[in-house]
Scaffold this motif. Structure first.
Motif, PDB file in Angstrom:
ATOM      1  N   THR A 142       1.871   6.926  13.284  1.00 46.89           N
ATOM      2  CA  THR A 142       0.951   7.482  14.329  1.00 46.89           C
ATOM      3  C   THR A 142      -0.223   8.122  13.908  1.00 46.89           C
ATOM      4  O   THR A 142      -0.306   8.756  12.891  1.00 46.89           O
ATOM      5  CB  THR A 142       1.573   8.163  15.460  1.00 46.89           C
ATOM      6  OG1 THR A 142       1.066   8.387  16.569  1.00 46.89           O
ATOM      7  CG2 THR A 142       2.016   9.647  14.980  1.00 46.89           C
ATOM      8  N   GLY A 143      -1.256   8.237  14.539  1.00 44.87           N
ATOM      9  CA  GLY A 143      -2.246   9.039  14.242  1.00 44.87           C
ATOM     10  C   GLY A 143      -2.002  10.411  14.107  1.00 44.87           C
ATOM     11  O   GLY A 143      -1.401  11.193  14.882  1.00 44.87           O
ATOM     12  N   ALA A 144      -2.746  10.872  13.163  1.00 46.37           N
ATOM     13  CA  ALA A 144      -2.424  12.514  12.804  1.00 46.37           C
ATOM     14  C   ALA A 144      -3.147  13.349  13.841  1.00 46.37           C
ATOM     15  O   ALA A 144      -2.596  14.491  13.851  1.00 46.37           O
ATOM     16  CB  ALA A 144      -3.250  12.774  11.320  1.00 46.37           C
ATOM     17  N   LYS A 182       0.893  -1.264   0.162  1.00 47.04           N
ATOM     18  CA  LYS A 182       0.056   0.154   0.037  1.00 47.04           C
ATOM     19  C   LYS A 182       0.927   1.382   0.095  1.00 47.04           C
ATOM     20  O   LYS A 182       1.908   1.299   0.527  1.00 47.04           O
ATOM     21  CB  LYS A 182      -0.939   0.125   1.195  1.00 47.04           C
ATOM     22  CG  LYS A 182      -1.940  -1.036   1.133  1.00 47.04           C
ATOM     23  CD  LYS A 182      -2.748  -1.222   2.437  1.00 47.04           C
ATOM     24  CE  LYS A 182      -3.673  -2.587   2.519  1.00 47.04           C
ATOM     25  NZ  LYS A 182      -4.701  -2.287   3.888  1.00 47.04           N
ATOM     26  N   ASP A 183       0.412   2.239  -0.811  1.00 49.52           N
ATOM     27  CA  ASP A 183       1.157   3.453  -0.769  1.00 49.52           C
ATOM     28  C   ASP A 183       1.672   4.103   0.636  1.00 49.52           C
ATOM     29  O   ASP A 183       2.573   4.790   0.671  1.00 49.52           O
ATOM     30  CB  ASP A 183       0.390   4.415  -1.491  1.00 49.52           C
ATOM     31  CG  ASP A 183       0.254   4.157  -2.998  1.00 49.52           C
ATOM     32  OD1 ASP A 183       0.826   3.237  -3.521  1.00 49.52           O
ATOM     33  OD2 ASP A 183      -0.650   4.728  -3.533  1.00 49.52           O
ATOM     34  N   TRP A 184       0.805   4.043   1.584  1.00 44.21           N
ATOM     35  CA  TRP A 184       1.147   4.632   2.656  1.00 44.21           C
ATOM     36  C   TRP A 184       2.188   4.060   3.545  1.00 44.21           C
ATOM     37  O   TRP A 184       2.788   4.444   4.538  1.00 44.21           O
ATOM     38  CB  TRP A 184      -0.099   4.707   3.827  1.00 44.21           C
ATOM     39  CG  TRP A 184      -0.596   3.456   4.297  1.00 44.21           C
ATOM     40  CD1 TRP A 184      -1.385   2.464   3.514  1.00 44.21           C
ATOM     41  CD2 TRP A 184      -0.358   3.071   5.362  1.00 44.21           C
ATOM     42  NE1 TRP A 184      -1.467   1.412   4.337  1.00 44.21           N
ATOM     43  CE2 TRP A 184      -1.066   1.548   5.760  1.00 44.21           C
ATOM     44  CE3 TRP A 184       0.531   3.486   6.626  1.00 44.21           C
ATOM     45  CZ2 TRP A 184      -0.896   0.869   6.797  1.00 44.21           C
ATOM     46  CZ3 TRP A 184       0.606   2.579   7.791  1.00 44.21           C
ATOM     47  CH2 TRP A 184      -0.180   1.472   7.996  1.00 44.21           C
ATOM     48  N   VAL A 206      -8.705   6.332   8.311  1.00 44.07           N
ATOM     49  CA  VAL A 206      -8.126   7.066   9.200  1.00 44.07           C
ATOM     50  C   VAL A 206      -7.043   7.832   8.737  1.00 44.07           C
ATOM     51  O   VAL A 206      -6.163   7.367   7.573  1.00 44.07           O
ATOM     52  CB  VAL A 206      -7.762   6.097  10.633  1.00 44.07           C
ATOM     53  CG1 VAL A 206      -6.418   5.197   9.966  1.00 44.07           C
ATOM     54  CG2 VAL A 206      -7.216   7.012  11.506  1.00 44.07           C
ATOM     55  N   THR A 207      -6.752   8.996   9.129  1.00 42.70           N
ATOM     56  CA  THR A 207      -5.486   9.879   8.778  1.00 42.70           C
ATOM     57  C   THR A 207      -4.217   9.424   9.756  1.00 42.70           C
ATOM     58  O   THR A 207      -4.363   9.567  10.914  1.00 42.70           O
ATOM     59  CB  THR A 207      -5.726  11.166   8.721  1.00 42.70           C
ATOM     60  OG1 THR A 207      -6.951  11.621   8.051  1.00 42.70           O
ATOM     61  CG2 THR A 207      -4.581  12.105   8.049  1.00 42.70           C
ATOM     62  N   LEU A 208      -3.319   9.170   9.103  1.00 48.63           N
ATOM     63  CA  LEU A 208      -1.954   8.792   9.778  1.00 48.63           C
ATOM     64  C   LEU A 208      -0.878   9.865   9.398  1.00 48.63           C
ATOM     65  O   LEU A 208      -0.694  10.397   8.319  1.00 48.63           O
ATOM     66  CB  LEU A 208      -1.677   7.301   9.378  1.00 48.63           C
ATOM     67  CG  LEU A 208      -2.498   6.299   9.547  1.00 48.63           C
ATOM     68  CD1 LEU A 208      -2.043   4.733   9.154  1.00 48.63           C
ATOM     69  CD2 LEU A 208      -2.944   6.124  11.270  1.00 48.63           C
ATOM     70  N   ALA A 209      -0.190   9.978  10.412  1.00 45.49           N
ATOM     71  CA  ALA A 209       1.032  10.691  10.223  1.00 45.49           C
ATOM     72  C   ALA A 209       2.285   9.973  10.123  1.00 45.49           C
ATOM     73  O   ALA A 209       2.369   8.663  10.623  1.00 45.49           O
ATOM     74  CB  ALA A 209       1.345  11.669  11.301  1.00 45.49           C
ATOM     75  N   GLU A 262      -4.019   8.700   4.224  1.00 39.02           N
ATOM     76  CA  GLU A 262      -5.221   8.098   4.206  1.00 39.02           C
ATOM     77  C   GLU A 262      -5.266   6.624   4.367  1.00 39.02           C
ATOM     78  O   GLU A 262      -4.480   6.045   3.578  1.00 39.02           O
ATOM     79  CB  GLU A 262      -6.462   8.428   3.604  1.00 39.02           C
ATOM     80  CG  GLU A 262      -6.862   9.990   3.548  1.00 39.02           C
ATOM     81  CD  GLU A 262      -7.285  10.050   4.981  1.00 39.02           C
ATOM     82  OE1 GLU A 262      -8.221   9.258   5.505  1.00 39.02           O
ATOM     83  OE2 GLU A 262      -7.065  11.207   5.635  1.00 39.02           O
ATOM     84  N   TYR A 263      -5.751   5.878   5.396  1.00 43.06           N
ATOM     85  CA  TYR A 263      -5.326   4.289   5.477  1.00 43.06           C
ATOM     86  C   TYR A 263      -7.076   3.717   5.688  1.00 43.06           C
ATOM     87  O   TYR A 263      -7.550   4.212   6.503  1.00 43.06           O
ATOM     88  CB  TYR A 263      -4.611   3.884   6.707  1.00 43.06           C
ATOM     89  CG  TYR A 263      -4.830   2.511   6.877  1.00 43.06           C
ATOM     90  CD1 TYR A 263      -4.019   1.592   5.906  1.00 43.06           C
ATOM     91  CD2 TYR A 263      -5.274   1.687   8.096  1.00 43.06           C
ATOM     92  CE1 TYR A 263      -4.120   0.287   6.210  1.00 43.06           C
ATOM     93  CE2 TYR A 263      -5.399   0.328   8.132  1.00 43.06           C
ATOM     94  CZ  TYR A 263      -4.653  -0.270   7.225  1.00 43.06           C
ATOM     95  OH  TYR A 263      -4.895  -1.684   7.579  1.00 43.06           O
ATOM     96  N   ALA A 264      -7.251   2.954   4.572  1.00 41.59           N
ATOM     97  CA  ALA A 264      -8.697   2.359   4.751  1.00 41.59           C
ATOM     98  C   ALA A 264      -8.536   1.091   5.568  1.00 41.59           C
ATOM     99  O   ALA A 264      -7.732   0.308   5.353  1.00 41.59           O
ATOM    100  CB  ALA A 264      -8.993   2.185   3.111  1.00 41.59           C
ATOM    101  N   ASN A 265      -9.617   1.230   6.430  1.00 47.16           N
ATOM    102  CA  ASN A 265      -9.765  -0.114   7.288  1.00 47.16           C
ATOM    103  C   ASN A 265     -10.680  -1.019   6.631  1.00 47.16           C
ATOM    104  O   ASN A 265     -11.222  -0.729   5.418  1.00 47.16           O
ATOM    105  CB  ASN A 265     -10.568   0.526   8.811  1.00 47.16           C
ATOM    106  CG  ASN A 265      -9.568   1.315   9.402  1.00 47.16           C
ATOM    107  OD1 ASN A 265      -8.446   1.139   9.442  1.00 47.16           O
ATOM    108  ND2 ASN A 265     -10.293   2.282   9.921  1.00 47.16           N
ATOM    109  N   GLY A 266     -10.692  -2.412   7.035  1.00 45.89           N
ATOM    110  CA  GLY A 266     -11.389  -3.152   6.513  1.00 45.89           C
ATOM    111  C   GLY A 266     -12.994  -3.369   6.366  1.00 45.89           C
ATOM    112  O   GLY A 266     -13.590  -3.497   5.727  1.00 45.89           O
ATOM    113  N   ASP A 267     -13.143  -2.332   7.401  1.00 48.19           N
ATOM    114  CA  ASP A 267     -14.774  -1.953   7.579  1.00 48.19           C
ATOM    115  C   ASP A 267     -15.285  -1.025   6.439  1.00 48.19           C
ATOM    116  O   ASP A 267     -16.371  -0.384   6.652  1.00 48.19           O
ATOM    117  CB  ASP A 267     -15.247  -1.764   8.923  1.00 48.19           C
ATOM    118  CG  ASP A 267     -14.587  -0.733   9.549  1.00 48.19           C
ATOM    119  OD1 ASP A 267     -13.792  -0.032   8.649  1.00 48.19           O
ATOM    120  OD2 ASP A 267     -14.828  -0.209  10.643  1.00 48.19           O
TER     121      ASP A 267
END
Length: 199
Positions: free
Chosen positions: A158-160, A107-109, A190-193, A181-186
Motif C-alpha cells: 500500500t502507499g507509504a 522486481k525487487d519490491w 512512488v514509495t510503497l509500504a 520505491e516503485y518506478a512507474n512507466g512514465d
C-alpha cells in the motif's frame, strides 16, 4: 437484489486496478486466488406504487437493523422489502512461485523470502460503513481462505503515506517489512509500504 449504489461502488473500486474486462478472472480467480464481497441483508421502505409490483414486500418493519445507519425506523405500518447491501470488497491474488499469476514479475519490491504467498488487493469498505468492524471481518475471512488454500501467508502493498491503513494491517497481525520505491512507466516513482502476515 443488490443496492445499485454499492454495486456501482464495486465497479469503480475495481476499475482503477483492472485494465481489461478479463483481468478480474486472471487476477483473482486464477490459481488459488479469490474475490470476497461482504454484504448483509437489510430491509427498506417501498413506495406505494412500487409495492404493487413487488412480491417480496413485508407487512412489518424488522426487529433490528443490520445496516450501517441505525436511525429512526419510521412508521411501523410502512411496507418494506429485503435487499442485500454491500459493505466491502477485497481480492486475494495468488502470487506464489508455483500456481501464482505473476510468476513473470521479478522486481525487487515484489519479491519475498516466502515463495508461497497470496496478495491482499483492493481492500475497500463502503463510505457509509467505515469504522464499524467490516474491514477486520473481511481480513479475517481472507486469512481463513488463505490458510484453507494452503498459502504460507498474505502480503499487502500500500502507499507509504496511508498511515491509517498501515496501522490497521499491523493491528490485524501483519508485520511492516519496510518501504520500497516503485518506478512507474512514465519515469515517476512512488514509495510503497510492504507488509506480510506469515502463518
Amino acid at each position: 437484489e443488490i443496492n445499485n449504489s454499492p454495486a456501482e461502488y464495486i465497479r469503480k473500486s475495481l476499475q482503477a486496478d483492472l485494465k481489461h474486462a478479463d483481468s478480474m478472472n486472471a487476477t483473482y480467480f486464477s490459481g488459488r486466488g479469490e474475490f470476497l464481497m461482504l454484504s448483509e441483508e437489510e430491509e427498506e421502505e417501498v413506495e406505494e406504487e412500487e409495492e404493487n409490483n413487488n412480491s417480496a414486500i413485508l407487512s412489518s418493519p424488522p426487529s433490528n437493523n443490520n445496516g450501517c445507519n441505525n436511525g429512526d425506523q419510521g412508521d411501523s405500518s410502512a411496507k418494506r422489502r429485503r435487499i442485500r447491501s454491500v459493505k466491502g470488497i477485497v481480492g486475494l491474488q495468488d502470487i506464489s512461485t508455483t500456481t501464482g499469476t505473476n510468476k513473470h514479475k521479478s522486481k525487487d519490491w515484489e519479491t519475498s523470502e516466502h515463495p508461497n504467498l497470496c496478495e491482499l488487493r483492493r481492500m475497500s469498505i463502503h463510505s457509509s460503513c467505515r469504522r464499524l468492524g467490516y474491514g477486520a471481518k473481511l481480513v479475517r475471512e481472507c486469512i481463513s481462505h488463505a490458510k484453507g488454500s494452503k498459502f504460507d501467508g498474505i502480503k499487502v502493498v500500500t502507499g507509504a503515506w496511508m498511515e491509517a491503513a498501515i496501522g490497521f494491517y499491523t493491528k490485524m497481525g501483519f508485520e511492516d517489512k519496510g518501504r520500497l520505491e516503485y518506478a512507474n512507466g512514465d519515469g515517476s516513482s512512488v514509495t510503497l509500504a510492504h507488509l506480510e502476515l506469515i502463518f
